[in-house]
Enzyme design. Structure first.
Site, PDB file in Angstrom:
ATOM      1  N   PHE A  23      -1.187  24.300  38.657  1.00 61.64           N
ATOM      2  CA  PHE A  23      -0.691  25.058  37.498  1.00 61.64           C
ATOM      3  C   PHE A  23      -1.054  24.288  36.226  1.00 61.64           C
ATOM      4  O   PHE A  23      -0.704  22.869  36.237  1.00 61.64           O
ATOM      5  CB  PHE A  23       0.894  25.059  37.928  1.00 61.64           C
ATOM      6  N   LYS A  30       6.010  17.682  28.265  1.00 55.44           N
ATOM      7  CA  LYS A  30       7.299  17.580  29.052  1.00 55.44           C
ATOM      8  C   LYS A  30       7.806  16.148  28.646  1.00 55.44           C
ATOM      9  O   LYS A  30       8.712  16.156  27.497  1.00 55.44           O
ATOM     10  CB  LYS A  30       6.756  17.492  30.642  1.00 55.44           C
ATOM     11  N   ASP A  88      -4.735  16.225  34.200  1.00 57.78           N
ATOM     12  CA  ASP A  88      -3.324  17.034  33.683  1.00 57.78           C
ATOM     13  C   ASP A  88      -2.037  16.072  33.859  1.00 57.78           C
ATOM     14  O   ASP A  88      -1.732  15.945  35.194  1.00 57.78           O
ATOM     15  CB  ASP A  88      -3.384  18.422  34.287  1.00 57.78           C
TER      16      ASP A  88
END
Length: 406
Positions: A143, A257, A228
Site C-alpha cells: 500500500f 504520518k 517507503d
C-alpha cells in the site's frame, strides 16, 4: 475501561447524521466523534474515554495534546504559518538538515517536503521517471497511497480496479520472494519501491535478506531503491527508520504520518548527488509543502523522540507486548508480528472486525487490518500498563467475537 462524564452536546448520533449529510462518503460512516485527547487517551463528544491503540494510523507519535508539540505549533502560529515556495523559512531549513542528519544521508542528499505520504510517493514516482526508464516494481500486498500514481503501486484490487487503467509499467512481485525480484529487476527498471513492513497489508515484515537483495539488485541494474517509511519511520519500530535494521541504505525514502505528530507533512529524501540531481527546478512542486507550521511541528516531534529516548521506550514496551501476547496461551491467538510499536496480533479465525467493535465498546480503539489480524500502532508514549489493558481484555473480546459468529 470506560469513563463517563457529563454528556457533551451535540451528541454522537446527531453529529454522525450531520457528517453523512455534508461529507463525501469515501470513508463510510465513522464509529466515533472524538472531542479531545491526552497522551494515549481520547474522549468522544459524549464523554466516553478510549485507549487509542491506533494513534491516527501511526500518526500521533507523541500522543494527544503533548506539551512540546502544542507549544511548538502555538509559537509558530503566532509568527508565520505559510509562505509561498518563492521563499523559505527557518523551520523548513532546520527540518531538512535534521532529517538528513538522522537518515545518515551522504553529502549531496536533499529533502522535498509535501503534505502526505501519497504525495511523497508521487514525488518518488517522478524521481524514478527522470531516470529515463519507465518500469517500476512494487510488491504484492503493498500500500503506497490512493492518488493515481501511488495507486498504481498499491496492490489491492479493490483500491485499483475502479480507476483503471492506471499508470503503465508497474509490476508487482510476491512479497519476500528474492527469486522473483531477481527475475523482475532489469535494464528497464527505474525503481523498486518497498515497505520494510507492509502496514496496510497486515503488518507483515520483510526479512532482512529480502531488503538486502533489493539493495543489491537495484544497484547492479542502475535502478533506484525507494524505501517507503511512511508508516514505519520516525521511531515507530524502535529505530529512526525500519530499513536501518536490515543495514540497507536506499536511493530515496518517503516519510509522512508520524513525522508531524498529527500536523500534515510528508517528505521525499534523496540519498546522494546522483539521485538528488534527477529533479531540477520547475520539475516538481507543491503549494503547502514545507510550510513553517508543519516544519515546526516535525522539529518538535524529532526533538522529543530524541530527548525522551522514546526509541528505547518503543523497543521496551514493544517487547513487553510481544511477551504478554505470547504468554496468553490462548489457541485463538496465533501470534504477534511486526516490530516496536507497529504490531499485528494474529487470530485463528476471521474475528478482527468483531474484536475491534467489542473493543470499542470496552474503551479500546483497535484496527482490523486483516480479517484475522488486529493492528496496533499506538502513540510512542504508550505505557506497558496501558498495553496490558488490551492484552487482559483480549480473551473476553474473543469470547464475544466467537459468540457473534455462532
Amino acid at each position: 475501561m470506560s469513563e463517563t462524564t457529563a454528556p457533551a452536546s451535540p451528541h454522537t448520533d446527531e453529529l454522525l447524521g450531520r457528517y453523512e449529510s455534508s461529507l463525501l462518503g469515501v470513508f463510510g460512516r465513522p464509529t466515533l466523534v472524538l472531542e479531545h485527547g491526552d497522551g494515549a487517551w481520547v474522549w468522544d463528544v459524549d464523554g466516553r474515554r478510549y485507549l487509542d491503540l491506533v494513534g491516527g494510523l501511526a500518526v500521533n507519535a507523541l500522543g494527544h495534546n503533548h506539551p512540546a508539540l502544542v507549544a511548538a505549533v502555538s509559537k509558530q502560529a503566532g509568527q508565520l504559518v505559510h509562505v509561498s515556495n518563492f521563499f523559505t523559512s527557518v523551520p523548513q531549513v532546520e527540518l531538512a538538515e535534521r532529517i538528513l542528519g538522522i537518515t545518515g544521508a551522504p553529502e549531496g542528499s536533499a529533502v522535498f517536503f509535501c503534505n502526505s505520504g501519497t504525495e511523497a510517493i508521487e514525488a518518488a514516482v517522478k524521481l524514478a521517471r527522470r531516470t529515463g526508464r519507465t518500469g517500476i516494481i512494487a510488491a504484492e500486498g503493498a500500500f503506497h497511497g490512493r492518488t493515481t500514481g501511488a495507486l498504481a503501486l498499491t496492490h489491492k484490487p479493490v483500491f485499483r480496479e475502479p480507476f483503471e487503467p492506471l499508470m503503465p509499467g508497474v509490476v508487482h512481485v510476491p512479497w519476500g520472494d528474492v527469486a522473483a525480484l531477481e527475475h523482475a529487476v532489469g535494464p528497464d527498471t527505474s525503481a523498486l519501491v518497498l515497505e520494510p513492513i507492509q502496514g496496510e497489508g497486515g503488518v507483515v515484515p520483510a526479512e532482512p535478506e529480502f531488503l538486502q537483495a533489493a539493495r543489491r539488485l537495484t544497484a547492479e541494474a542502475g535502478a533506484l531503491l525507494v524505501v517507503d517509511e511512511i508508516q514505519t519511520g520516525v521511531g515507530r519500530t524502535g529505530t529512526w527508520f525500519a530499513c536501518e535494521q536490515a543495514g540497507v541504505v536506499p536511493d530515496a525514502m518517503t516519510l509522512a504520518k508520524g513525522l508531524g505528530g498529527g500536523v500534515p507533512i510528508g517528505a521525499l529524501v534523496t540519498f546522494g548527488p546522483e539521485a538528488t540531481a534527477l529533479l531540477a527546478a520547475g520539475q516538481h512542486g507543491t503549494t503547502f509543502g514545507g510550510n513553517p507550521l508543519s516544519c515546526a511541528a516535525a522539529l518538535a516531534v524529532l526533538d522529543t523522540i530524541e530527548q525522551q529516548d522514546l526509541m528505547a521506550h518503543v523497543r521496551e514496551v514493544g517487547d513487553h507486548l510481544q511477551r504478554r501476547i505470547e504468554a496468553l496461551d490462548d489457541p485463538r491467538v496465533t501470534g504477534i508480528r511486526g516490530s516496536g510499536l507497529l504490531r499485528a496480533v494474529t487470530l485463528a479465525g476471521d474475528w478482527s472486525a468483531a474484536v475491534t467493535a467489542h473493543g470499542r465498546d470496552a474503551g479500546l480503539i483497535l484496527n482490523p487490518v486483516a480479517p484475522d489480524a488486529v493492528r496496533l500502532a499506538p502513540p510512542l508514549v504508550v505505557t506497558a500498563e496501558q498495553l496490558d489493558l488490551f492484552v487482559d481484555a483480549l480473551p473476553g473480546l474473543l469470547d464475544l467475537a466467537e459468540r457473534d459468529a455462532t
